[in-house]
Design a protein around this motif. Structure first.
Motif, PDB file in Angstrom:
ATOM      1  N   ARG A  44       0.841  -1.156   0.042  1.00 49.32           N
ATOM      2  CA  ARG A  44       0.062   0.075   0.092  1.00 49.32           C
ATOM      3  C   ARG A  44       0.973   1.290  -0.027  1.00 49.32           C
ATOM      4  O   ARG A  44       2.046   1.221   0.562  1.00 49.32           O
ATOM      5  CB  ARG A  44      -1.056   0.063   1.034  1.00 49.32           C
ATOM      6  CG  ARG A  44      -0.214   0.363   2.531  1.00 49.32           C
ATOM      7  CD  ARG A  44      -1.561   0.555   3.340  1.00 49.32           C
ATOM      8  NE  ARG A  44      -1.202   0.847   4.884  1.00 49.32           N
ATOM      9  CZ  ARG A  44      -1.559   0.309   6.017  1.00 49.32           C
ATOM     10  NH1 ARG A  44      -2.600  -0.462   5.878  1.00 49.32           N
ATOM     11  NH2 ARG A  44      -1.117   0.956   7.160  1.00 49.32           N
ATOM     12  N   VAL A  56      -4.302   5.503   9.707  1.00 47.30           N
ATOM     13  CA  VAL A  56      -5.049   4.394   9.459  1.00 47.30           C
ATOM     14  C   VAL A  56      -5.236   3.297  10.478  1.00 47.30           C
ATOM     15  O   VAL A  56      -4.265   3.056  11.384  1.00 47.30           O
ATOM     16  CB  VAL A  56      -3.988   3.664   8.337  1.00 47.30           C
ATOM     17  CG1 VAL A  56      -4.548   2.091   7.925  1.00 47.30           C
ATOM     18  CG2 VAL A  56      -4.016   4.583   7.100  1.00 47.30           C
ATOM     19  N   ASN A  59      -8.352  -1.492   7.435  1.00 49.69           N
ATOM     20  CA  ASN A  59      -8.173  -1.278   6.023  1.00 49.69           C
ATOM     21  C   ASN A  59      -9.075  -2.233   5.105  1.00 49.69           C
ATOM     22  O   ASN A  59     -10.237  -3.003   5.771  1.00 49.69           O
ATOM     23  CB  ASN A  59      -6.881  -2.042   5.695  1.00 49.69           C
ATOM     24  CG  ASN A  59      -6.628  -3.464   5.914  1.00 49.69           C
ATOM     25  OD1 ASN A  59      -7.257  -4.093   5.639  1.00 49.69           O
ATOM     26  ND2 ASN A  59      -5.757  -3.352   6.790  1.00 49.69           N
ATOM     27  N   PRO A  87      -7.972   2.502   2.932  1.00 50.47           N
ATOM     28  CA  PRO A  87      -6.452   1.983   2.801  1.00 50.47           C
ATOM     29  C   PRO A  87      -6.445   0.369   2.269  1.00 50.47           C
ATOM     30  O   PRO A  87      -7.543  -0.259   2.527  1.00 50.47           O
ATOM     31  CB  PRO A  87      -5.679   1.988   4.311  1.00 50.47           C
ATOM     32  CG  PRO A  87      -6.834   2.562   5.004  1.00 50.47           C
ATOM     33  CD  PRO A  87      -8.375   2.593   4.458  1.00 50.47           C
ATOM     34  N   SER A  89      -4.568  -3.397   2.711  1.00 51.02           N
ATOM     35  CA  SER A  89      -3.942  -4.079   3.726  1.00 51.02           C
ATOM     36  C   SER A  89      -2.621  -4.227   3.173  1.00 51.02           C
ATOM     37  O   SER A  89      -2.395  -4.350   2.289  1.00 51.02           O
ATOM     38  CB  SER A  89      -4.581  -5.372   3.891  1.00 51.02           C
ATOM     39  OG  SER A  89      -3.716  -6.505   4.570  1.00 51.02           O
TER      40      SER A  89
END
Lengths: 263, 82
Positions: A44, A56, A59, A87, A89
């Motif tokens: 990511r 974050v 995710n 987001p 993972s």
């Protein structure tokens, strides 16, 4: 219902993530609620480009595996209150992604937001498929070099076979100095060779590296830079405005900076 | 084939290379198949015309509906006795 657009490319490193973050931010600035989704499971990056890595919590895999609700996984941007990041993972593989579940997530987001932008991973493997499947429109990022254009052509073929016919090129890292010296492919011939229209031609701009290092999105941090101006036009073209593509002479730009510095 | 002349600008060389690469990619032709396709086209045409082999241009244009294969072969003269 919102619009879902996949930002993709054949070759890696051409600027998919930068394009996703900046076009997403510009759409948000135009007043459109926007979610940018990082589909590069295991690698990511979109959180880092937007400077949201410390915020974050959950995710997309947590959503898929029912560990949290979609709303809990969305991270609000630092500056734009109607821009959100979903987001990827970092600990899963692209093979772990259930495409049907991704489509469900996107469908549900479409009900609540104006735009969903999917930042696809490089290549044409599994991750590519799960980022293309939920989308009805595609932006293909291409840089003016032979290998990038070749790979873009492959991707166009695959995307068309999946039933997406609204495809536009984003020509990135365009260096007008090199084009004028006939050392770089010009954007007209890229459009011609691929048979796909461009929605924007983004000039090579060193501000992109600087703002990414700072964890700021270019259009937020340096809205006057040449690339940011073009991102703004791309967002307006996505919104349906007809704005012809015009390449600014780099010399004028530096002249303007100089003038501004003196005043 | 001598299309990549040294003093051609890099942008033109890139364009010509890309066109050839994409024809092969789109038609799933190996470079060998592509060369023999070209030879076959030339063989048929030379039965009827004198042609300029060096300046033959092959292009494959893709639109949403179909691909169009195009060969531009300059004709020097029509063969006598036809």
């Amino acid at each position: 219902m919102g619009r879902t657009i996949v930002v993709t490319a054949g070759k890696g490193g051409v600027g998919k993530t930068t394009v996703t973050a900046n076009v997403g931010a510009m759409l948000a600035k135009l007043g459109k609620s926007t979610v940018v989704m990082d589909m590069d499971i295991g690698l990511r990056n979109l959180d880092v480009v937007m400077g949201l890595e410390n915020r974050v919590v959950y995710n997309i895999m947590d959503v898929i595996e029912n560990h949290c609700k979609i709303q809990q996984a969305l991270v609000r941007d630092k500056h734009l209150e109607n821009l959100f990041l979903l987001p990827a993972s970092q600990i899963h593989n692209k093979e772990d992604v259930d495409i049907d579940k991704v489509v469900d997530i996107v469908n549900s987001l479409e009900g609540n937001f104006d735009y969903v932008l999917l930042d696809s991973p490089a290549g044409i493997e599994k991750g590519f498929e799960s980022s293309v499947s939920p989308a009805k429109e595609a932006l293909i990022v291409v840089t003016p070099d032979v290998s990038s254009v070749r790979d873009a052509d492959r991707v166009v073929g695959i995307i068309e076979s999946k039933g997406i016919f609204s495809i536009s090129l984003v020509i990135n890292r365009y260096d007008l100095n090199l084009v004028n010296k006939n050392k770089m492919l010009n954007f007209e011939s890229i459009i011609d060779i691929l048979g796909i229209d461009a929605i924007g031609v983004i000039p090579e701009d060193k501000s992109v590296i600087e703002t990414t290092n700072r964890g700021e999105i270019l259009v937020n941090y340096m809205p006057g830079s040449p690339a940011a101006k073009e991102f703004s036009l791309i967002a307006r073209r996505i919104e349906g405005e007809t704005i012809p593509i015009k390449i600014e002479e780099p010399r004028n730009f530096f002249g303007q900076i100089f003038k501004r510095g003196v005043q | 084939m001598n299309i990549f002349r040294k003093n051609d600008p890099a942008s033109r060389v890139a364009e010509e290379r890309l066109k050839l690469i994409l024809i092969q990619d789109r038609l799933l032709l190996s470079p060998q198949d592509f060369e023999s396709l070209k030879k076959d086209i030339l063989k048929v045409l030379s039965k009827y015309f004198d042609i300029e082999e060096a300046s033959i241009k092959i292009n494959l244009e893709r639109t949403k509906e179909k691909s169009v294969f195009e060969a531009i072969v300059p004709v020097v003269s029509v063969k006598k006795g036809k």
